[in-house]
Design a protein around this motif. Structure first.
Motif, PDB file in Angstrom:
ATOM      1  N   ASN A  79      -4.160   1.764 -49.302  1.00 49.34           N
ATOM      2  CA  ASN A  79      -5.278   2.112 -48.434  1.00 49.34           C
ATOM      3  C   ASN A  79      -6.404   1.088 -48.507  1.00 49.34           C
ATOM      4  O   ASN A  79      -6.288   0.063 -49.193  1.00 49.34           O
ATOM      5  CB  ASN A  79      -5.792   3.524 -48.734  1.00 49.34           C
ATOM      6  N   ALA A  80      -7.492   1.368 -47.805  1.00 47.00           N
ATOM      7  CA  ALA A  80      -8.602   0.422 -47.721  1.00 47.00           C
ATOM      8  C   ALA A  80      -9.251   0.159 -49.067  1.00 47.00           C
ATOM      9  O   ALA A  80      -9.914  -0.870 -49.253  1.00 47.00           O
ATOM     10  CB  ALA A  80      -9.642   0.926 -46.729  1.00 47.00           C
ATOM     11  N   PHE A 102      -5.642   5.304 -41.298  1.00 49.74           N
ATOM     12  CA  PHE A 102      -4.283   4.778 -41.442  1.00 49.74           C
ATOM     13  C   PHE A 102      -4.219   3.317 -41.006  1.00 49.74           C
ATOM     14  O   PHE A 102      -3.497   2.512 -41.617  1.00 49.74           O
ATOM     15  CB  PHE A 102      -3.321   5.623 -40.614  1.00 49.74           C
ATOM     16  N   LEU A 103      -4.956   2.958 -39.984  1.00 47.07           N
ATOM     17  CA  LEU A 103      -4.934   1.581 -39.484  1.00 47.07           C
ATOM     18  C   LEU A 103      -5.531   0.588 -40.473  1.00 47.07           C
ATOM     19  O   LEU A 103      -5.383  -0.624 -40.301  1.00 47.07           O
ATOM     20  CB  LEU A 103      -5.672   1.489 -38.146  1.00 47.07           C
ATOM     21  N   LYS A 104      -6.184   1.074 -41.507  1.00 50.34           N
ATOM     22  CA  LYS A 104      -6.739   0.200 -42.539  1.00 50.34           C
ATOM     23  C   LYS A 104      -5.739  -0.040 -43.673  1.00 50.34           C
ATOM     24  O   LYS A 104      -6.009  -0.829 -44.581  1.00 50.34           O
ATOM     25  CB  LYS A 104      -8.019   0.811 -43.121  1.00 50.34           C
ATOM     26  N   ALA A 143      -1.086  -8.358 -46.268  1.00 54.85           N
ATOM     27  CA  ALA A 143      -1.313  -8.357 -44.823  1.00 54.85           C
ATOM     28  C   ALA A 143      -1.451  -6.930 -44.332  1.00 54.85           C
ATOM     29  O   ALA A 143      -0.859  -5.996 -44.889  1.00 54.85           O
ATOM     30  CB  ALA A 143      -0.162  -9.050 -44.101  1.00 54.85           C
ATOM     31  N   GLY A 144      -2.252  -6.760 -43.289  1.00 55.11           N
ATOM     32  CA  GLY A 144      -2.369  -5.461 -42.642  1.00 55.11           C
ATOM     33  C   GLY A 144      -1.206  -5.243 -41.695  1.00 55.11           C
ATOM     34  O   GLY A 144      -0.577  -6.191 -41.237  1.00 55.11           O
ATOM     35  N   TYR A 145      -0.936  -3.955 -41.380  1.00 53.31           N
ATOM     36  CA  TYR A 145       0.195  -3.623 -40.517  1.00 53.31           C
ATOM     37  C   TYR A 145      -0.187  -3.545 -39.039  1.00 53.31           C
ATOM     38  O   TYR A 145       0.563  -3.968 -38.173  1.00 53.31           O
ATOM     39  CB  TYR A 145       0.775  -2.252 -40.902  1.00 53.31           C
TER      40      TYR A 145
END
Length: 363
Positions: free
Chosen positions: A149-150, A183-185, A259-261
């Motif tokens: 998570n972030a 979730f996007l983080k 890397a972020g998704y």
């Protein structure tokens, strides 16, 4: 000492930064004999056929493509479904579907997803049965079951709380967790000197909301998208009998740790702060055509920024003459020819870095 031409390639076809560049659309297919809800089907569930437009390898089989079979292989795939009562509302976690190469490894909190690779095309399909009543979005992560998570804390199964629906109904009673925004983080776990190996993490999404609010619809919806790899591939071209240089190991300096998704972006600050960059351990340089031609998949890395000044480190032995060899290291920065001369490249997309000659050895 004669210097020879060297080439280091980033693999064609990798899309690593910015938007996911997904081909994403939805459609519907009327099933033979269907009129409303088909007999035997759960009226609270809507079938959605996933069409993943990749030449994925679900088992160890031979294939020819820009990507190697190992890079196309997936051992896990998780589909995270987020729902909202309104199209432009707040989306929260609704449910999860999971594919595992070994079905014994299926998580207890997920519904099984069965994938089928097309025999004559590049499409892999999977059938979802989604709870009706909401607008939904789909997010897919392959070959990575431990997102972070972030706060850089590994996400556990208990962190996903499904949406609660009314008993026997399709009305949302309570939101789920996490929210889509949180979730996007999420991102990959952060590496500390580790080396990326296949199978490689991939991600893809259907972010145009699917309308599942009409319980009378009996058609099977279809969703088309691609999975995109989070890593760039480097091929190394070297013929030791011509170059006199036998590469024994390869590593990377100033590489991003993760890397972020969604979207695929670098982890960390811009410019990089303390701890954002790392140096990988040496990876043995071996395999098909190593030191005799083009070694595909010699090295992988997460996307990096221009300002990171990343570089590959090649170590091995240089043949000074017929009786003497010297241990050497080559530090190779990523550069390309530009209008203003040589400049650093971003490790982002299709790119070829060419050196007119080997740089001066570090030792």
């Amino acid at each position: 000492m004669t210097r020879r031409k060297r080439m280091i390639h980033c693999m064609h076809g990798f899309l690593l930064m910015g938007s996911l560049l997904l081909y994403s659309c939805s459609g519907e297919t009327q099933l033979d004999g269907e009129n409303g809800t088909p007999e035997g089907k759960d009226p609270l569930r809507q079938e959605v056929l996933l069409n993943i437009n990749n030449k994925l390898v679900l088992h160890k089989t031979a294939t020819r493509d820009i990507a190697t079979a190992e890079e196309n292989a997936i051992s896990t795939l998780d589909v995270y479904v987020f729902g909202s009562p309104t199209e432009d509302g707040t989306y929260t976690f609704q449910e999860r579907f999971a594919y595992r190469e070994n079905t014994d490894d299926l998580p207890a909190d997920a519904k099984e997803l069965i994938l089928n690779a097309g025999a004559t095309d590049n499409v892999t399909t999977g059938l979802l049965s989604l709870h009706r009543g909401l607008f939904v979005k789909l997010y897919c992560i392959a070959n990575d079951t431990k997102p972070v998570n972030a706060d850089d804390i590994e996400v556990e199964a208990d962190d996903f709380i499904p949406i609660t629906f009314t008993t026997g109904g399709s009305i949302m009673e309570r939101e789920g967790s996490p929210t889509e925004a949180d979730f996007l983080k999420y991102h990959t776990r952060l590496l500390i000197g580790d080396i990326l190996n296949t199978p490689l993490t991939m991600s893809g999404a259907q972010t145009l909301p699917l309308d599942l609010t009409d319980a009378s619809v009996g058609t099977r919806l279809q969703v088309n998208f691609k999975l995109t790899r989070l890593a760039a591939r480097f091929d190394v071209v070297n013929k030791a009998d011509e170059s006199r240089f036998t590469i024994e190991s390869i590593s990377m300096g100033n590489t991003r740790r993760g890397a972020g998704y969604f979207p695929i972006v670098t982890c960390g600050a811009h410019p990089a702060a303390d701890g954002d960059l790392t140096t990988t351990t040496d990876k043995p340089f071996m395999g098909d055509n190593a030191n005799t031609g083009t070694r595909q998949g010699a090295f992988y890395c997460y996307p990096s920024m221009q300002e990171d000044e990343g570089f590959l480190m090649l170590k091995g032995h240089y043949k000074v003459n017929e009786t003497e060899t010297k241990e050497v290291s080559y530090r190779i920065p990523f550069r390309q020819r530009g209008v203003m001369g040589r400049k650093l490249i971003w490790i982002l997309t299709t790119t070829t870095a060419t050196l007119s000659a080997l740089p001066k050895p570090m030792n």
